[in-house]
Design a protein around this motif. Structure first.
Motif, PDB file in Angstrom:
ATOM      1  N   ASP A 304      26.378  40.425  53.569  1.00 40.69           N
ATOM      2  CA  ASP A 304      26.632  39.403  54.593  1.00 40.69           C
ATOM      3  C   ASP A 304      27.909  39.710  55.374  1.00 40.69           C
ATOM      4  OD1 ASP A 304      24.364  37.924  54.026  1.00 40.69           O
ATOM      5  OD2 ASP A 304      25.371  36.743  52.462  1.00 40.69           O
ATOM      6  N   LEU A 305      28.932  40.143  54.660  1.00 39.23           N
ATOM      7  CA  LEU A 305      30.198  40.465  55.315  1.00 39.23           C
ATOM      8  C   LEU A 305      30.070  41.711  56.181  1.00 39.23           C
ATOM      9  CD1 LEU A 305      32.708  39.766  52.395  1.00 39.23           C
ATOM     10  CD2 LEU A 305      32.461  38.432  54.492  1.00 39.23           C
ATOM     11  N   ALA A 306      29.298  42.694  55.675  1.00 37.79           N
ATOM     12  CA  ALA A 306      29.124  43.940  56.429  1.00 37.79           C
ATOM     13  C   ALA A 306      28.450  43.698  57.766  1.00 37.79           C
ATOM     14  CB  ALA A 306      28.320  44.924  55.593  1.00 37.79           C
ATOM     15  N   SER A 307      27.530  42.738  57.803  1.00 37.41           N
ATOM     16  CA  SER A 307      26.834  42.433  59.054  1.00 37.41           C
ATOM     17  C   SER A 307      27.767  41.827  60.093  1.00 37.41           C
ATOM     18  CB  SER A 307      25.664  41.485  58.785  1.00 37.41           C
ATOM     19  OG  SER A 307      26.140  40.224  58.313  1.00 37.41           O
ATOM     20  N   ARG A 308      28.883  41.323  59.621  1.00 41.77           N
ATOM     21  CA  ARG A 308      29.837  40.687  60.541  1.00 41.77           C
ATOM     22  C   ARG A 308      31.035  41.571  60.839  1.00 41.77           C
ATOM     23  NH1 ARG A 308      31.449  34.971  58.290  1.00 41.77           N
ATOM     24  NH2 ARG A 308      32.467  34.961  60.316  1.00 41.77           N
ATOM     25  N   THR A 309      31.531  42.263  59.799  1.00 43.53           N
ATOM     26  CA  THR A 309      32.800  42.998  59.952  1.00 43.53           C
ATOM     27  C   THR A 309      32.631  44.507  59.837  1.00 43.53           C
ATOM     28  OG1 THR A 309      33.261  42.843  57.568  1.00 43.53           O
ATOM     29  CG2 THR A 309      34.060  41.047  58.960  1.00 43.53           C
ATOM     30  N   GLY A 310      31.438  44.942  59.459  1.00 48.77           N
ATOM     31  CA  GLY A 310      31.257  46.371  59.240  1.00 48.77           C
ATOM     32  C   GLY A 310      31.581  46.741  57.798  1.00 48.77           C
ATOM     33  N   ARG A 311      31.519  48.043  57.507  1.00 51.39           N
ATOM     34  CA  ARG A 311      31.749  48.515  56.136  1.00 51.39           C
ATOM     35  C   ARG A 311      33.242  48.670  55.864  1.00 51.39           C
ATOM     36  NH1 ARG A 311      26.963  48.153  53.173  1.00 51.39           N
ATOM     37  NH2 ARG A 311      25.242  48.487  54.617  1.00 51.39           N
ATOM     38  N   THR A 312      33.907  47.585  55.636  1.00 60.49           N
ATOM     39  CA  THR A 312      35.341  47.609  55.338  1.00 60.49           C
ATOM     40  C   THR A 312      35.569  47.971  53.876  1.00 60.49           C
ATOM     41  OG1 THR A 312      35.382  45.270  54.729  1.00 60.49           O
ATOM     42  CG2 THR A 312      35.745  45.790  57.057  1.00 60.49           C
ATOM     43  N   ASP A 313      36.846  48.215  53.531  1.00 60.09           N
ATOM     44  CA  ASP A 313      37.194  48.541  52.143  1.00 60.09           C
ATOM     45  C   ASP A 313      36.785  47.416  51.200  1.00 60.09           C
ATOM     46  OD1 ASP A 313      38.222  50.935  52.949  1.00 60.09           O
ATOM     47  OD2 ASP A 313      40.312  50.256  52.978  1.00 60.09           O
ATOM     48  N   LEU A 314      36.966  46.187  51.649  1.00 65.10           N
ATOM     49  CA  LEU A 314      36.623  45.040  50.809  1.00 65.10           C
ATOM     50  C   LEU A 314      35.112  44.988  50.550  1.00 65.10           C
ATOM     51  CD1 LEU A 314      37.477  42.479  49.330  1.00 65.10           C
ATOM     52  CD2 LEU A 314      37.306  41.228  51.493  1.00 65.10           C
ATOM     53  N   VAL A 315      34.335  45.302  51.568  1.00 66.54           N
ATOM     54  CA  VAL A 315      32.877  45.309  51.416  1.00 66.54           C
ATOM     55  C   VAL A 315      32.456  46.372  50.398  1.00 66.54           C
ATOM     56  CG1 VAL A 315      30.696  45.852  52.571  1.00 66.54           C
ATOM     57  CG2 VAL A 315      32.375  44.376  53.708  1.00 66.54           C
ATOM     58  N   TRP A 316      33.061  47.556  50.481  1.00 70.81           N
ATOM     59  CA  TRP A 316      32.741  48.617  49.529  1.00 70.81           C
ATOM     60  C   TRP A 316      33.124  48.224  48.105  1.00 70.81           C
ATOM     61  CZ3 TRP A 316      29.285  52.015  50.294  1.00 70.81           C
ATOM     62  CH2 TRP A 316      29.053  52.549  51.555  1.00 70.81           C
ATOM     63  N   CYS A 317      34.256  47.540  47.971  1.00 70.83           N
ATOM     64  CA  CYS A 317      34.691  47.075  46.638  1.00 70.83           C
ATOM     65  C   CYS A 317      33.672  46.114  46.047  1.00 70.83           C
ATOM     66  CB  CYS A 317      36.050  46.395  46.748  1.00 70.83           C
ATOM     67  SG  CYS A 317      37.429  47.540  46.959  1.00 70.83           S
ATOM     68  N   LEU A 318      33.179  45.207  46.882  1.00 65.72           N
ATOM     69  CA  LEU A 318      32.181  44.234  46.403  1.00 65.72           C
ATOM     70  C   LEU A 318      30.891  44.938  45.985  1.00 65.72           C
ATOM     71  CD1 LEU A 318      32.663  41.430  49.096  1.00 65.72           C
ATOM     72  CD2 LEU A 318      33.310  41.291  46.689  1.00 65.72           C
ATOM     73  N   ARG A 319      30.469  45.926  46.771  1.00 61.15           N
ATOM     74  CA  ARG A 319      29.251  46.655  46.444  1.00 61.15           C
ATOM     75  C   ARG A 319      29.380  47.442  45.134  1.00 61.15           C
ATOM     76  NH1 ARG A 319      25.829  47.520  50.816  1.00 61.15           N
ATOM     77  NH2 ARG A 319      24.382  48.231  49.200  1.00 61.15           N
ATOM     78  N   ILE A 320      30.562  48.048  44.959  1.00 56.42           N
ATOM     79  CA  ILE A 320      30.809  48.827  43.735  1.00 56.42           C
ATOM     80  C   ILE A 320      30.855  47.910  42.512  1.00 56.42           C
ATOM     81  CG2 ILE A 320      32.511  50.252  42.506  1.00 56.42           C
ATOM     82  CD1 ILE A 320      33.244  51.402  45.296  1.00 56.42           C
ATOM     83  N   LEU A 321      31.547  46.755  42.652  1.00 57.82           N
ATOM     84  CA  LEU A 321      31.665  45.809  41.538  1.00 57.82           C
ATOM     85  C   LEU A 321      30.306  45.239  41.137  1.00 57.82           C
ATOM     86  CD1 LEU A 321      34.893  43.847  42.514  1.00 57.82           C
ATOM     87  CD2 LEU A 321      34.574  45.196  40.436  1.00 57.82           C
ATOM     88  N   SER A 322      29.438  45.076  42.139  1.00 58.98           N
ATOM     89  CA  SER A 322      28.125  44.491  41.836  1.00 58.98           C
ATOM     90  C   SER A 322      27.306  45.380  40.919  1.00 58.98           C
ATOM     91  CB  SER A 322      27.365  44.234  43.137  1.00 58.98           C
ATOM     92  OG  SER A 322      26.990  45.454  43.746  1.00 58.98           O
ATOM     93  N   HIS A 323      27.595  46.695  40.924  1.00 61.23           N
ATOM     94  CA  HIS A 323      26.845  47.631  40.076  1.00 61.23           C
ATOM     95  C   HIS A 323      27.626  48.075  38.845  1.00 61.23           C
ATOM     96  CE1 HIS A 323      23.698  47.928  43.085  1.00 61.23           C
ATOM     97  NE2 HIS A 323      24.626  48.108  44.011  1.00 61.23           N
ATOM     98  N   ALA A 324      28.782  47.466  38.647  1.00 59.31           N
ATOM     99  CA  ALA A 324      29.646  47.882  37.527  1.00 59.31           C
ATOM    100  C   ALA A 324      29.026  47.464  36.197  1.00 59.31           C
ATOM    101  CB  ALA A 324      31.025  47.268  37.678  1.00 59.31           C
TER     102      ALA A 324
END
Length: 324
Positions: A304-324
């Motif tokens: 949801d955030l990526a669709s608004r702000t792009g692939r920011t560092d925070l977005v990547w962190c959330l994606r990585i944590l989701s698969h941790a």
């Protein structure tokens, strides 16, 4: 009439107290020590003379030709009990407008009397009497001397303006207390609600969206979820506009209480809008998901955030944590 009753009460109580203590002392067993007997007799005499002095002071105050300021000037000083007895007398005799002047003269006799406790009592009393200008003057004077006002003092002023149906003044002092680091309590908001109700009633106007949004934000910041939700429902039922800043405040409240269902509902509404979400708020939201082992939600949040702000560092962190 109140003054007469006040004097009658003193006249009745002094002989009673004297006789009571005298009998108590004279009927003690012989084994009662001489030292204790002398000590209690001295205390009795001192108490009797204090009551006599107070009675005489009240009688002088009843004399219309000599006001409290003139009497204090002649006496030079009053003890603390006598001072507060004078203040109560002025209150019951409808002469409350003299209280600030009497307090000013009395506290200047002894500088140690310029303290938070005395100001707190005086400001509360002035607010109860509806003397709001005098109460605010006392507050400003207090701050000028370097004493930080307490939460009780601000509550007294907010409640005082509430009784006067002055909603804007309530809000001014609510923000003022926040500005010096004082956090409002539930009873603070009770005064705000009461003031708001009277303000709308006496001004003959219905609540507008600005007022509703303001109340929702304040309830959210105060952690008053039920009141926040009640104001929110009223706003929606009247089809008034809900500010994005109000939604953010509601989301923060739900995050703080970890109310997952409501938190997600408000979060979805925010993500659909153009509201700006600070990174700190997103991190707090992610922490709630992590605590509750809801890792898949982190992935959804990242998308949801990526669709608004792009692939920011925070977005990547959330994606990585989701698969941790």
């Amino acid at each position: 009439m109140e003054n007469v009753m006040y004097l009658q009460l003193l006249n009745r109580n002094i002989p009673f107290m004297y006789n009571f203590f005298y009998k108590a002392l004279t009927t003690k067993p012989i084994t009662y020590s001489l030292h204790n007997s002398t000590k209690h007799t001295t205390l009795l005499v001192e108490t009797y003379h204090q009551h006599q002095a107070l009675k005489a002071l009240i009688q002088r105050l009843n004399n219309k030709r000599s006001g409290p300021l003139k009497i204090l000037q002649l006496d030079g000083d009053w003890t603390k009990p006598h001072f507060w007895a004078v203040i109560r007398f002025l209150q019951t005799s409808s002469r409350s407008t003299l209280i600030p002047q009497v307090f000013d003269m009395w506290k200047n006799v002894e500088k140690s009397r310029i303290n938070e406790s005395n100001y707190e009592k005086i400001i509360r009393l002035l607010c109860e009497e509806g003397l709001m200008e005098e109460a605010v003057c006392a507050l400003e004077e207090m701050k000028h001397t370097g004493i930080k006002p307490s939460l009780k003092i601000y509550n007294s002023i907010i409640h005082g303006y509430s009784r006067s149906s002055k909603f804007e003044d309530d809000l001014f002092f609510l923000y003022a207390m926040k500005g010096i680091g004082l956090k409002p309590k539930t009873n603070t908001y009770d005064g705000l609600i009461q003031s708001y109700g009277k303000y709308k009633m006496y001004n003959g106007c219905s609540p507008d969206q600005v007022t509703y949004n303001l109340l929702i934000r304040e309830f959210a910041r105060g952690g008053l979820l039920k009141r926040m939700e009640g104001a929110y429902k009223s706003l929606r039922s009247k089809r008034l506009h809900l500010d994005s800043s109000t939604l953010v405040a509601m989301l923060e409240a739900y995050i703080n209480f970890e109310t997952l269902k409501d938190m997600e509902k408000v979060c979805k509404s925010l993500l659909k809008s153009n509201a700006f979400l600070k990174e700190d708020l997103i991190r707090k939201l992610a922490e709630v998901y992590i605590k509750n082992h809801m890792f898949s939600r982190l992935d959804d949040l990242g998308d949801d955030l990526a669709s608004r702000t792009g692939r920011t560092d925070l977005v990547w962190c959330l994606r990585i944590l989701s698969h941790a």
